[in-house]
Design a protein around this motif. Structure first.
Motif, PDB file in Angstrom:
ATOM      1  N   ILE A  66      -6.022   0.452   0.711  1.00 50.11           N
ATOM      2  CA  ILE A  66      -6.379  -0.947   0.981  1.00 50.11           C
ATOM      3  C   ILE A  66      -7.379  -0.967   2.119  1.00 50.11           C
ATOM      4  CG2 ILE A  66      -4.395  -2.210   0.135  1.00 50.11           C
ATOM      5  CD1 ILE A  66      -3.282  -1.918   3.030  1.00 50.11           C
ATOM      6  N   ARG A 106      -5.184   4.550   6.242  1.00 51.48           N
ATOM      7  CA  ARG A 106      -3.984   4.112   5.557  1.00 51.48           C
ATOM      8  C   ARG A 106      -2.762   4.324   6.444  1.00 51.48           C
ATOM      9  NH1 ARG A 106      -3.133   6.113  -0.517  1.00 51.48           N
ATOM     10  NH2 ARG A 106      -0.979   6.665  -0.092  1.00 51.48           N
ATOM     11  N   SER A 166       0.826  -1.203   0.000  1.00 50.29           N
ATOM     12  CA  SER A 166       0.000   0.000   0.000  1.00 50.29           C
ATOM     13  C   SER A 166       0.863   1.257   0.000  1.00 50.29           C
ATOM     14  CB  SER A 166      -0.911  -0.033   1.232  1.00 50.29           C
ATOM     15  OG  SER A 166      -1.277   1.258   1.607  1.00 50.29           O
TER      16      SER A 166
END
Lengths: 630, 141
Positions: free
Chosen positions: A34, A118, A27
């Motif tokens: 994600i 994130r 990611s």
């Protein structure tokens, strides 16, 4: 079947951690959104917990087809010790460690809110890297579920009798809570390197303080356990194992102070990140030293050089990874604040430098035998306790004095303020004078140094409180700090007094005979034998009479024999008074029927552990006040 | 900017000087507090200075342990199965100290009559563990 289930879940947790790490890395590099990895974090914890339960069940049901159970338990062991026997050896203690590590990660997931999922995923990635290393290490080199098939032994070889003890049952979990907790600030620091900035320094401060509190308690419990259980009344041996818990503790202490500066003033940024990384690497190095058997130590795990090598490789890889992230990062803030020579910043800088020098000196003394071995081609040496006393006491002395004066300074510049140092010096000398002449007739250099250190810290605290009487909020908000500093002062006083004024006597004593030590008359009045489920002992009763108060009490030290492991144990007995401990332990029975016994007087020895307890409470106060405050 | 540089200078000066003091302390302390390890064979080959404390290790020879009656004084022989050293000790012996088992003693060696005055005796910590040095001494490394 149950051990296989345990093994399965252990492997599952390892796979989940690896998955989290890979996903977070993916990611980051491909800048993809994600899913929120929190769910996986809970799964990972669940898996380790099931695996842990499976091993506990194997212990409780005496499944000796499991090698680890067979070598650490016995059917006659009380159930309570069967449960704690899980962390009585290397393999099980690794399982306990990763269980506690995953628990910390869950706490982090629950209590630290991040703006972007994130960002938080990245931090899960870093924690999972550590988890993955240790779970992998456990599975591949020290699997606790390894079987002894097809012919399992009928009987286990028993838990080492030294470990059949209350303090031992909670000492490793507390210590691991301390070590594993340091992984959270480590992850936050690495997160800062890749640009996750949400309140990072205050979070490092909070999580480090929390794990530091557990580490303090864990180390103190170990010391307390050694004091009464090893049988000879020592409370610190400068053993490699003790040193390798003290080194991360010193680094964590430095980290807390450096994070305070970073949080308040936005300086020492790189230094805080570096310390957070060093704290974890320090505890890895400690683990390597202890578990590889490279150093001779009182704490012996089943030793295996191959394990040591793998731990060393893990340590190296994680160091390289962390330093790679650290050096490529652009962390220095554009706006910094200025400070002068007489400022809190500068004093905290001094504190950090001295704490790290102390940690380095202790590390050097601990690994010097290895260095010597390498450079002289296999010559073996030990570095004695005097080395550590001689080097650490002077450094600690300076730390205490800077600490005493340091808390009176203010941020930025204290020059315009009143200077308190004359007052401080005056109080220090007054207190020292009072101690010296009220407690004991004449002090030696070590106890005198400890009085000075105690007085410096205490007078700093007292002036601090009086100075801020009109600003009660400040004192209340810093209650944790004040408490923790008070704790270390109490501990230093205890160390100084017990090191200088302990008395001991080794005697040969028969029934009806007596001996005198200090104000006590110690008389052997009775001998007997007792049998327990997994051992039997010879019990000797001593009548201790205090010549001053005429009070009499009975002490019953024992000599125990554990047939399953063919082990002998010295169980001391202690007469605990506020002022001192009277400590009796038995050595051996002579042919003439007389006993060799060691009688000791340990003045104020309890201050050492009470001090540690106060420090821990201080740590908790600091953390939980802050949570309310935010 | 100058101020920041001056701060850095102070910090660096402090760290360098305190590290120097620490290194000095370490060197002094190391000089006095290292105990070299010898096996009985090595002792006979190259005995150390008389007034320097060392550690020796090996097995307690079978039948050699005797106690001066009703006192803390014991005499025994440490052997690496090639050479022997007579050891004197006054004090409490560890629980797992026994004949034909590994032992490490710290003390002073007297080369003239091949005897060792110990002030500290360490035995094994549990039944399964043998001190590393003892194992090496017995293997003749």
């Amino acid at each position: 079947m149950i051990p296989e289930i345990g093994n399965f879940f252990l492997i599952a947790s390892f796979s989940v951690a690896t998955f989290i790490f890979c996903l977070a890395t993916f990611s980051y590099y491909f800048e993809r959104e994600i899913l929120d990895l929190s769910t996986l974090i809970y799964f990972k914890f669940g898996f380790v917990f099931l695996s842990f339960l499976a091993l506990e069940v194997s212990f409780l049901f005496d499944d000796f087809s499991v090698l680890y159970v067979a070598s650490n338990s016995n059917p006659f062991l009380p159930n309570y010790y069967k449960i704690s026997a899980l962390w009585g050896g290397h393999e099980g203690s690794m399982l306990l460690f990763i269980l506690i590590l995953s628990l910390w990660i869950i706490l982090f997931a629950l209590f630290s809110k991040y703006q972007s999922a994130r960002d938080k995923n990245y931090l899960y990635g870093f924690t999972s890297l550590i988890f993955m290393s240790f779970a992998g290490f456990t599975i591949f080199t020290s699997n606790p579920f390894e079987r002894l098939l097809p012919v399992p032994p009928l009987n286990g070889t028993d838990l080492n009798p030294l470990l059949q003890d209350f303090a031992f049952t909670i000492h490793p979990p507390m210590l691991y809570l301390g070590y594993a907790g340091l992984v959270i600030p480590f992850a936050i620091a690495l997160g800062r390197c890749i640009g996750v900035k949400d309140a990072w320094s205050s979070r490092i401060k909070k999580w480090t303080t929390l794990s530091w509190s557990f580490l303090t308690l864990g180390i103190a419990l170990g010391s307390w356990w050694a004091y009464y259980e090893l049988g000879w009344g020592g409370w610190w041996f400068w053993d490699p194992v003790e040193n390798s818990s003290l080194i991360p503790w010193l680094i964590a202490t430095a980290l807390i102070h450096s994070a305070i500066v970073t949080d308040k003033r936005n300086i020492f940024v790189n230094w805080t990140i570096l310390l957070a990384v060093l704290a974890v690497i320090g505890s890895f190095i400690g683990m390597f030293l202890v578990r590889s058997g490279i150093l001779t130590s009182v704490h012996t795990f089943a030793l295996d050089p191959e394990r040591g090598l793998i731990l060393l490789i893990i340590t190296l890889l994680i160091s390289i990874y962390s330093f790679y992230l650290f050096f490529r990062a652009d962390t220095v803030p554009k706006e910094t604040t200025d400070y002068t020579f007489y400022s809190k910043e500068f004093f905290l800088l001094i504190n950090n430098a001295l704490l790290l020098i102390l940690a380095a000196v202790i590390l050097f003394g601990t690994i010097y035998p290895i260095i010597y071995d390498i450079f002289t081609g296999g010559k073996s040496i030990t570095v004695g306790a005097p080395y550590f006393n001689l080097t650490s006491v002077p450094i600690a002395f300076f730390i205490a004095f800077f600490q005493g004066y340091g808390i009176l300074t203010s941020w930025g510049n204290s020059k315009k303020q009143k200077n308190y140092y004359l007052l401080l010096l005056g109080i220090v000398f007054l207190l020292t004078f009072l101690f010296t002449y009220t407690l004991f007739s004449y002090p030696d250099i070590f106890s005198f140094a400890s009085y000075l250190m105690f007085a410096a810290i205490i007078s700093g605290l007292v002036i601090y409180i009086f100075k801020n009487l009109n600003n009660k909020n400040l004192v209340v908000n810093n209650l944790g700090m004040v408490t923790a500093h008070f704790g270390i002062a109490i501990m230093i006083l205890g160390i100084g007094v017990v090191s200088s004024f302990s008395q001991n006597k080794e005697v040969i004593i028969g029934k009806g005979e007596f001996t005198n030590l200090s104000n006590y008359k110690v008389k052997l009045i009775e001998e007997g034998k007792e049998e327990f489920s997994n051992y039997f002992s010879e019990v000797v009763q001593f009548e201790v009479e205090n010549n001053v108060t005429q009070k009499k009490i009975l002490l019953k030290p024992e000599k125990s024999f554990y047939p399953a492991s063919n082990n002998v144990m010295t169980e001391s007995d202690i007469y605990i008074r506020p002022k001192e401990d009277l400590y009796i332990s038995l050595s051996e029975k002579l042919e003439s029927g007389k006993w060799i016994a060691k009688i000791q007087i340990k003045p104020f020895v309890r201050l050492i552990w009470i001090g540690a307890l106060i420090m821990m409470i201080g740590g908790f106060l600091a953390v939980f006040r802050r949570i309310k405050y935010e | 900017m100058i101020k920041i540089r001056r701060n850095r200078l102070y910090a660096v000066l402090f760290i360098v000087s305190s590290s120097a003091v620490a290194v000095g302390l370490v060197l002094i302390a190391l000089n006095q507090n290292i105990n070299l390890f010898y096996s009985p064979s090595e002792l006979l080959e190259s005995g150390p200075l008389k007034n320097k404390s060392i550690r020796i290790g090996g097995l307690v020879e079978k039948g050699s342990l005797n106690r001066v009656s009703d006192s803390l004084e014991v005499n025994f022989i440490i052997t690496d199965l090639k050479e022997k050293v007579a050891v004197k000790y006054s004090g409490i012996l560890p629980d797992l100290f026994k004949e034909d088992a590994g032992v490490v003693a710290t003390g002073y060696y007297d080369k003239n009559n091949n005897s060792f005055q110990a002030f500290e005796i360490l035995a094994k910590h549990d039944e399964n563990y043998e001190p590393k040095e003892v194992v090496n001494a017995l293997e003749g490394k």
